[in-house]
Scaffold this active site. Structure first.
Site, short mmCIF file in Angstrom:
data_model
loop_
_atom_site.label_atom_id
_atom_site.label_comp_id
_atom_site.label_asym_id
_atom_site.label_seq_id
_atom_site.Cartn_x
_atom_site.Cartn_y
_atom_site.Cartn_z
N LEU A 11 0.83 -1.21 0.00
CA LEU A 11 0.00 0.00 0.00
C LEU A 11 0.86 1.26 0.00
CD1 LEU A 11 -2.91 1.04 0.12
CD2 LEU A 11 -2.70 1.11 2.60
N LYS A 187 -14.36 -2.36 7.97
CA LYS A 187 -13.20 -2.99 7.31
C LYS A 187 -12.73 -4.19 8.12
CE LYS A 187 -9.54 -3.32 4.54
NZ LYS A 187 -8.26 -2.68 4.59
O1 KPL Z 1 -7.63 -5.32 3.17
C1 KPL Z 1 -7.46 -6.32 2.52
C2 KPL Z 1 -6.25 -7.11 2.85
O2 KPL Z 1 -5.83 -7.95 2.08
O3 KPL Z 1 -5.72 -6.86 3.94
C3 KPL Z 1 -8.48 -6.75 1.50
C4 KPL Z 1 -9.53 -5.66 1.33
C5 KPL Z 1 -9.12 -8.03 1.97
C6 KPL Z 1 -7.92 -6.91 0.12
O4 KPL Z 1 -7.16 -8.05 -0.04
#
Ligand code: KPL
Length: 310
Positions: A11, A187
């Site tokens: 990310l 989330k």
């Molecule tokens: O946040 C995610 C992760 O992998 O940590 C998702 C949204 C599940 C995407 O892979």
């Protein structure tokens, strides 16, 4: 506006590369000088699912080299937040803001221990991004990022709007949210379902939709997480199974972050995800047997790596 992105994981690399391409003054911050030097040399390689690759040269340095920034985005794994929090005081300018874009719960509390709560923002991203190698990522699924001021934050709505505009300017779908705690839990509900199952079964997110037994467990873990959030007084939008289905569908080809961690032999974020559901559930008198078991299984999977047969 000067930006720092803390953590050159999937990310962090993606966001830093997109900001850089949008002409924002941004630096990626690493705590390892050797890796920072390699990334500086190679640049960030961003691959799309269609196989298109581009290399983005992003300034990369250690926190003291980067210096005070107006916005510091924390994109490290939840188990590294403690380390990241230690350098926040030198990365945040006077009046600067720190934004966590991490999975799980507990990150804000850890950051607040070094910089207080007043200049913190929380964000939630539903992007599918996979780290292939150091500085090499696949942008596998576009998704929205929500940003808001959590309890105790004094960041004004106009400042949140400016941060949201910055993300939009970098081509990311971004929306401000007043109830960011509920969004963090929404989330968490998704991560509690998708992450441990994909990591244990070693499948991409979309495969869960095709594996009825795995799907049943994922939905049960998500439903427990939603029940804990509700018992804590939060109102989450929609049904957990529907939300899980939508994210699995949008990020079908993506390897969850926990699967990536398991495959790379790294620690996982299980303590910030399923273990948090279990701990917070217990404190509220709720049983969370599925999250308890998934926590144990992922801990066992991490510990068993040295004994794995070929
Ligand atoms: O946040 C995610 C992760 O992998 O940590 C998702 C949204 C599940 C995407 O892979």
């Amino acid at each position: 506006m000067k930006l720092a992105v803390l953590g050159p994981g999937a990310l962090g690399c993606l966001i830093a590369a997109l900001f850089r391409e949008a002409g924002v003054e941004v630096s990626l911050v690493d705590y390892r000088p050797d890796r920072a030097a390699r990334l500086r040399l190679r640049g960030i390689q961003v691959h799309s699912l269609e196989g298109v690759q581009r290399v983005v040269e992003v300034p990369i340095g250690l926190a003291p080299e980067v210096g005070p920034c107006d916005l510091t985005i924390v994109a490290v794994k939840a188990y590294q937040t403690e380390t990241a929090a230690r350098v926040l005081p030198e990365l945040m300018s006077q009046g600067g803001v720190a934004l966590t874009l991490q999975n799980g719960l507990g990150n804000l509390e850890t950051m607040a221990r070094t910089v207080g709560t007043s200049r913190l923002l929380a964000g939630v991203g539903l992007l599918g991004v996979t780290r292939q190698d150091e500085g090499r990522i696949i942008y596998a699924g576009r998704g929205v990022i929500f940003i808001g001021a959590p309890a105790g934050s004094q960041v004004a709505a106009s400042e949140v709007a400016a941060v949201v505009d910055l993300f939009r300017g970098a081509g990311l779908e971004c929306q401000p949210r007043e109830n960011i705690e509920a969004v963090l839990w929404e989330k968490l509900v998704i991560n509690a379902g998708i992450n441990p199952l994909t990591a244990l079964l070693r499948v991409p997110n979309g495969a869960l939709l095709k594996l009825p037994e795995a799907w049943e467990v994922a939905v049960a873990a998500a439903a427990e997480a939603q029940a804990v959030a509700q018992a804590a007084g939060l109102t989450l939008s929609g049904d957990p199974a529907a939300r899980l289905r939508q994210v699995c569908d949008h990020t079908a080809a993506n390897r969850s972050s926990m699967l990536q961690d398991i495959l790379a032999g790294r620690p996982t974020e299980i303590e910030a995800i399923n273990a948090q559901v279990a701990t917070r559930g217990r404190a509220l008198g709720l049983l969370t047997p599925v999250n308890d078991l998934l926590t144990l299984l992922i801990r066992a999977a991490t510990q068993s790596a040295p004994f794995t047969v070929a």
